[in-house]
Design a protein around this motif. Structure first.
Motif, PDB file in Angstrom:
ATOM      1  N   GLY A  34     -18.055   1.695  33.267  1.00 23.39           N
ATOM      2  CA  GLY A  34     -19.375   2.647  33.035  1.00 23.39           C
ATOM      3  C   GLY A  34     -20.643   1.975  32.761  1.00 23.39           C
ATOM      4  O   GLY A  34     -21.701   2.165  33.084  1.00 23.39           O
ATOM      5  N   TYR A  35     -20.429   0.743  32.101  1.00 25.85           N
ATOM      6  CA  TYR A  35     -21.689  -0.084  31.927  1.00 25.85           C
ATOM      7  C   TYR A  35     -22.182  -0.545  33.195  1.00 25.85           C
ATOM      8  O   TYR A  35     -23.439  -0.473  33.532  1.00 25.85           O
ATOM      9  CB  TYR A  35     -21.157  -1.483  31.036  1.00 25.85           C
ATOM     10  N   THR A  36     -21.461  -0.734  34.021  1.00 22.94           N
ATOM     11  CA  THR A  36     -21.918  -1.264  35.193  1.00 22.94           C
ATOM     12  C   THR A  36     -22.668  -0.340  36.309  1.00 22.94           C
ATOM     13  O   THR A  36     -23.856  -0.541  36.550  1.00 22.94           O
ATOM     14  CB  THR A  36     -20.560  -1.777  36.425  1.00 22.94           C
ATOM     15  N   ASP A  37     -22.194   0.948  36.224  1.00 17.99           N
ATOM     16  CA  ASP A  37     -22.966   2.033  37.081  1.00 17.99           C
ATOM     17  C   ASP A  37     -23.853   2.808  36.038  1.00 17.99           C
ATOM     18  O   ASP A  37     -24.681   3.533  36.634  1.00 17.99           O
ATOM     19  CB  ASP A  37     -21.703   2.865  37.394  1.00 17.99           C
ATOM     20  N   ALA A  38     -23.777   2.651  34.979  1.00 15.92           N
ATOM     21  CA  ALA A  38     -24.831   3.416  34.181  1.00 15.92           C
ATOM     22  C   ALA A  38     -26.139   2.516  34.335  1.00 15.92           C
ATOM     23  O   ALA A  38     -27.398   3.199  34.239  1.00 15.92           O
ATOM     24  CB  ALA A  38     -24.603   3.036  32.534  1.00 15.92           C
ATOM     25  N   LEU A  39     -26.173   1.277  34.677  1.00 16.56           N
ATOM     26  CA  LEU A  39     -27.426   0.594  34.891  1.00 16.56           C
ATOM     27  C   LEU A  39     -28.268   1.307  36.020  1.00 16.56           C
ATOM     28  O   LEU A  39     -29.533   1.048  36.192  1.00 16.56           O
ATOM     29  CB  LEU A  39     -26.930  -0.889  35.385  1.00 16.56           C
ATOM     30  N   TYR A  40     -27.542   1.999  37.104  1.00 13.26           N
ATOM     31  CA  TYR A  40     -28.408   2.452  38.255  1.00 13.26           C
ATOM     32  C   TYR A  40     -29.441   3.619  37.346  1.00 13.26           C
ATOM     33  O   TYR A  40     -30.336   4.082  38.131  1.00 13.26           O
ATOM     34  CB  TYR A  40     -27.477   3.188  39.109  1.00 13.26           C
ATOM     35  N   VAL A  41     -28.752   4.291  36.347  1.00 12.17           N
ATOM     36  CA  VAL A  41     -29.888   5.454  35.882  1.00 12.17           C
ATOM     37  C   VAL A  41     -30.951   4.553  35.044  1.00 12.17           C
ATOM     38  O   VAL A  41     -32.263   5.344  34.930  1.00 12.17           O
ATOM     39  CB  VAL A  41     -28.917   6.074  34.596  1.00 12.17           C
ATOM     40  N   PHE A  42     -30.992   3.293  34.686  1.00 10.65           N
ATOM     41  CA  PHE A  42     -32.015   2.814  34.127  1.00 10.65           C
ATOM     42  C   PHE A  42     -32.957   2.243  35.092  1.00 10.65           C
ATOM     43  O   PHE A  42     -34.137   1.861  34.905  1.00 10.65           O
ATOM     44  CB  PHE A  42     -31.562   1.613  33.412  1.00 10.65           C
ATOM     45  N   LEU A  43     -32.850   2.266  36.464  1.00  9.90           N
ATOM     46  CA  LEU A  43     -33.612   1.667  37.572  1.00  9.90           C
ATOM     47  C   LEU A  43     -34.957   2.402  37.565  1.00  9.90           C
ATOM     48  O   LEU A  43     -35.773   1.527  37.650  1.00  9.90           O
ATOM     49  CB  LEU A  43     -32.702   1.622  38.746  1.00  9.90           C
ATOM     50  N   PRO A  44     -35.081   3.602  37.595  1.00  5.18           N
ATOM     51  CA  PRO A  44     -36.361   4.184  37.689  1.00  5.18           C
ATOM     52  C   PRO A  44     -37.108   3.844  36.516  1.00  5.18           C
ATOM     53  O   PRO A  44     -38.449   3.740  36.602  1.00  5.18           O
ATOM     54  CB  PRO A  44     -36.332   5.579  37.774  1.00  5.18           C
ATOM     55  N   VAL A  45     -36.528   3.692  35.232  1.00  6.81           N
ATOM     56  CA  VAL A  45     -37.169   3.534  34.070  1.00  6.81           C
ATOM     57  C   VAL A  45     -37.822   2.034  34.163  1.00  6.81           C
ATOM     58  O   VAL A  45     -38.905   1.632  33.797  1.00  6.81           O
ATOM     59  CB  VAL A  45     -36.249   3.466  32.850  1.00  6.81           C
ATOM     60  N   TRP A  46     -36.838   1.211  34.696  1.00 10.70           N
ATOM     61  CA  TRP A  46     -37.223  -0.414  34.720  1.00 10.70           C
ATOM     62  C   TRP A  46     -38.400  -0.706  35.796  1.00 10.70           C
ATOM     63  O   TRP A  46     -39.363  -1.257  35.808  1.00 10.70           O
ATOM     64  CB  TRP A  46     -36.110  -1.224  35.264  1.00 10.70           C
ATOM     65  N   GLN A  47     -38.252   0.458  36.927  1.00  7.00           N
ATOM     66  CA  GLN A  47     -39.285   0.081  37.991  1.00  7.00           C
ATOM     67  C   GLN A  47     -40.795   0.628  37.297  1.00  7.00           C
ATOM     68  O   GLN A  47     -41.801  -0.102  37.717  1.00  7.00           O
ATOM     69  CB  GLN A  47     -39.038   1.071  38.977  1.00  7.00           C
ATOM     70  N   ALA A  48     -40.718   1.552  36.491  1.00  9.17           N
ATOM     71  CA  ALA A  48     -41.845   2.112  36.070  1.00  9.17           C
ATOM     72  C   ALA A  48     -42.668   1.170  34.818  1.00  9.17           C
ATOM     73  O   ALA A  48     -43.689   0.929  35.024  1.00  9.17           O
ATOM     74  CB  ALA A  48     -41.733   3.557  35.422  1.00  9.17           C
ATOM     75  N   GLN A  49     -41.667   0.627  34.250  1.00 10.33           N
ATOM     76  CA  GLN A  49     -42.113  -0.315  33.005  1.00 10.33           C
ATOM     77  C   GLN A  49     -42.449  -1.582  33.279  1.00 10.33           C
ATOM     78  O   GLN A  49     -43.330  -2.268  32.950  1.00 10.33           O
ATOM     79  CB  GLN A  49     -41.015  -0.353  31.884  1.00 10.33           C
ATOM     80  N   PHE A  50     -41.820  -2.149  34.456  1.00 19.90           N
ATOM     81  CA  PHE A  50     -41.906  -3.670  34.865  1.00 19.90           C
ATOM     82  C   PHE A  50     -42.805  -3.719  36.177  1.00 19.90           C
ATOM     83  O   PHE A  50     -43.052  -4.703  36.770  1.00 19.90           O
ATOM     84  CB  PHE A  50     -40.739  -4.369  34.994  1.00 19.90           C
ATOM     85  N   GLY A  51     -42.963  -2.788  36.774  1.00 24.90           N
ATOM     86  CA  GLY A  51     -43.691  -2.565  38.179  1.00 24.90           C
ATOM     87  C   GLY A  51     -42.904  -3.485  39.351  1.00 24.90           C
ATOM     88  O   GLY A  51     -43.345  -4.009  39.997  1.00 24.90           O
ATOM     89  N   LEU A  52     -41.421  -3.027  39.260  1.00 21.49           N
ATOM     90  CA  LEU A  52     -40.440  -3.714  40.056  1.00 21.49           C
ATOM     91  C   LEU A  52     -40.459  -2.629  41.616  1.00 21.49           C
ATOM     92  O   LEU A  52     -40.543  -1.713  41.768  1.00 21.49           O
ATOM     93  CB  LEU A  52     -39.311  -3.882  39.819  1.00 21.49           C
ATOM     94  N   SER A  53     -40.553  -3.784  42.740  1.00 19.56           N
ATOM     95  CA  SER A  53     -40.134  -2.979  43.957  1.00 19.56           C
ATOM     96  C   SER A  53     -38.623  -3.047  44.161  1.00 19.56           C
ATOM     97  O   SER A  53     -37.847  -3.164  43.244  1.00 19.56           O
ATOM     98  CB  SER A  53     -40.486  -3.930  45.186  1.00 19.56           C
ATOM     99  N   TYR A  54     -38.214  -2.196  45.402  1.00 21.02           N
ATOM    100  CA  TYR A  54     -36.730  -2.053  45.524  1.00 21.02           C
ATOM    101  C   TYR A  54     -36.113  -3.405  45.420  1.00 21.02           C
ATOM    102  O   TYR A  54     -35.063  -3.332  44.660  1.00 21.02           O
ATOM    103  CB  TYR A  54     -36.579  -1.178  46.964  1.00 21.02           C
ATOM    104  N   ALA A  55     -36.425  -4.427  46.147  1.00 16.23           N
ATOM    105  CA  ALA A  55     -35.617  -5.625  46.376  1.00 16.23           C
ATOM    106  C   ALA A  55     -35.699  -6.094  44.958  1.00 16.23           C
ATOM    107  O   ALA A  55     -34.751  -6.788  44.556  1.00 16.23           O
ATOM    108  CB  ALA A  55     -36.672  -6.380  47.157  1.00 16.23           C
ATOM    109  N   GLY A  56     -36.925  -6.057  44.167  1.00 15.90           N
ATOM    110  CA  GLY A  56     -37.039  -6.617  42.795  1.00 15.90           C
ATOM    111  C   GLY A  56     -35.941  -5.979  41.818  1.00 15.90           C
ATOM    112  O   GLY A  56     -35.198  -6.647  40.970  1.00 15.90           O
ATOM    113  N   LEU A  57     -35.681  -4.576  41.935  1.00 16.13           N
ATOM    114  CA  LEU A  57     -34.801  -3.931  41.211  1.00 16.13           C
ATOM    115  C   LEU A  57     -33.516  -4.482  41.503  1.00 16.13           C
ATOM    116  O   LEU A  57     -32.561  -4.539  40.795  1.00 16.13           O
ATOM    117  CB  LEU A  57     -34.885  -2.410  41.471  1.00 16.13           C
TER     118      LEU A  57
END
Length: 399
Positions: A34-57
């Protein structure tokens, strides 16, 4: 049947003790997955906050999955003489400490350090939990291992959905703290359920009966597992953005992930049953062909039909892992604990590297191109798994 090669059903003690051991392994697996796959839900949030590309994510997430995969063998070796209780409690304590570190206001440095620490914790869980189940049930471990793998999908279905519901209400750091609190509850449960003494006395009894393997069969199995995982993790990297691009919000992304993982949990039972009847090889070939077809379908369907397809896709996308994990003891050459560690290294390492490659391809071309490559990866498993037949036992349920 030659009774001299048969192993006891429950070498570790009474059925009640076996049930507690299986419960400890399943609860640990559920929370860590659950910890491992919950990280996927955070990806759009981290992309917006840190300005990451797909590869960066993908690189950010690989800090967790790469650490978890790369330390499987060292963790198995270092903790081999520890009791299951101590090892699983340590695993969970390190994972929740990583989540708490991510929740601190330390920016990208804190996020990266927390992911690495959580990955170290989860690297302990897989080989130790799998070995606990194998040592507990001996030669009859295939079905309990299926239950163990099913529990991971329950965690994958429930925790990402919970995170998706909470993210619009509270900030993501607070959600991390709540996830860590679940780890504390698990540690309390493990103190009562997991065996408190090492199971070395049973280790020799878990050696797989039958003819010795030369290692090539296991290498094929590990490669199949790596490609299967690459397909799954590559698709999961883009699924939140696929849903978002069709008008889905954060709760919808959580629902999409939950639908996929609920299907995956059902797939563990479906393919466990199917594998016993048509064999490992045919079962995997069927699953990979269906996976390729359904991933391609989600590229062209609108939001609602995509959501409807996801449970079916989850069945075939995740269902194969139960069949593959259950085959590890058969091809382990006796040292089942090390075999699980090597197998998890391959599949988790693939799960960390593949999204980086798919993400880079998406950045250079398009998301659709990268997703089509996941289709080709699934299809590549079909001819490879067919070469596994000579290394499996002669029973039709193995083939």
């Amino acid at each position: 049947m030659n009774t001299q090669t048969r192993l006891p059903v429950i070498p570790s003690g009474t059925p009640a003790k076996a049930s507690r051991s299986l419960s400890a392994a399943c609860l640990t697996h559920a929370l860590h997955d659950g910890y491992t796959d919950a990280l996927y839900v955070f990806l759009p949030v981290w992309q917006a906050q840190f300005g990451l590309s797909y590869a960066g994510l993908a690189v950010i997430r690989a800090l967790y999955s790469g650490t978890m995969g790369g330390l499987q063998i060292p963790a198995d070796r270092a903790l081999r003489n520890w009791s299951p209780r101590a090892a699983l409690m340590l695993s969970t304590a390190l994972a929740l400490a990583g989540l708490l570190l991510m929740a601190l206001p330390l920016g990208m440095i804190g996020l990266c350090a927390g992911l690495v620490l959580a990955g170290i914790g989860s690297s302990i869980q897989h080989p130790r939990s799998s070995m606990l189940v194998t040592e507990t049930y001996g030669a009859n471990s295939r079905r309990p291992l299926g239950i163990y793998n099913f529990s991971g999908d329950l965690g994958k279905a429930l925790l990402p959905a919970l995170v998706a519901v909470l993210l619009p209400v509270i900030d993501w750091q607070a959600v991390m703290v709540l996830m860590a609190a679940l780890g504390i509850l698990l540690i309390m449960a493990l103190a009562r359920l997991a065996p408190s003494t090492p199971m070395q006395a049973q280790r020799a009894a878990t050696r797989a009966p039958g003819r010795a393997q030369d290692g090539r069969g296991f290498a094929i199995l590990a490669t199949v597992g790596a490609l299967d995982t690459a397909t799954r993790m590559g698709y999961l990297l883009f699924l939140p953005f696929l849903i978002q691009g069709r008008g889905g919000d954060s709760p919808t992304i959580g629902v999409a992930l939950a639908l996929l993982f609920i299907g995956g949990a059902f797939g563990k039972f479906t393919f466990g049953w199917l594998g016993e009847r048509i064999g490992v090889v045919r079962c995997v070939m069927l699953a990979e062909c269906a996976t390729a077809l359904l991933i391609a379908a989600t590229l062209v369907t609108p939001l609602l039909p995509t959501l409807l397809l996801l449970p079916v896709l989850g069945i075939v996308l995740n269902g194969t892992s139960s069949v593959l994990y259950g085959t590890v003891p058969e091809l382990s050459k006796g040292d089942t604990g090390r075999a699980f560690a090597v197998f998890y290294t391959c599949v988790i390492g693939s799960g960390g590297i593949a999204p980086i490659l798919f993400g880079a391809i998406a950045d250079l071309s398009s998301r659709a191109t990268a997703l089509l490559l996941t289709v080709l990866t699934a299809l590549a498993v079909v001819p490879l798994v067919s070469t596994l037949r000579p290394y499996l036992q002669t029973s039709p349920t193995s083939r």
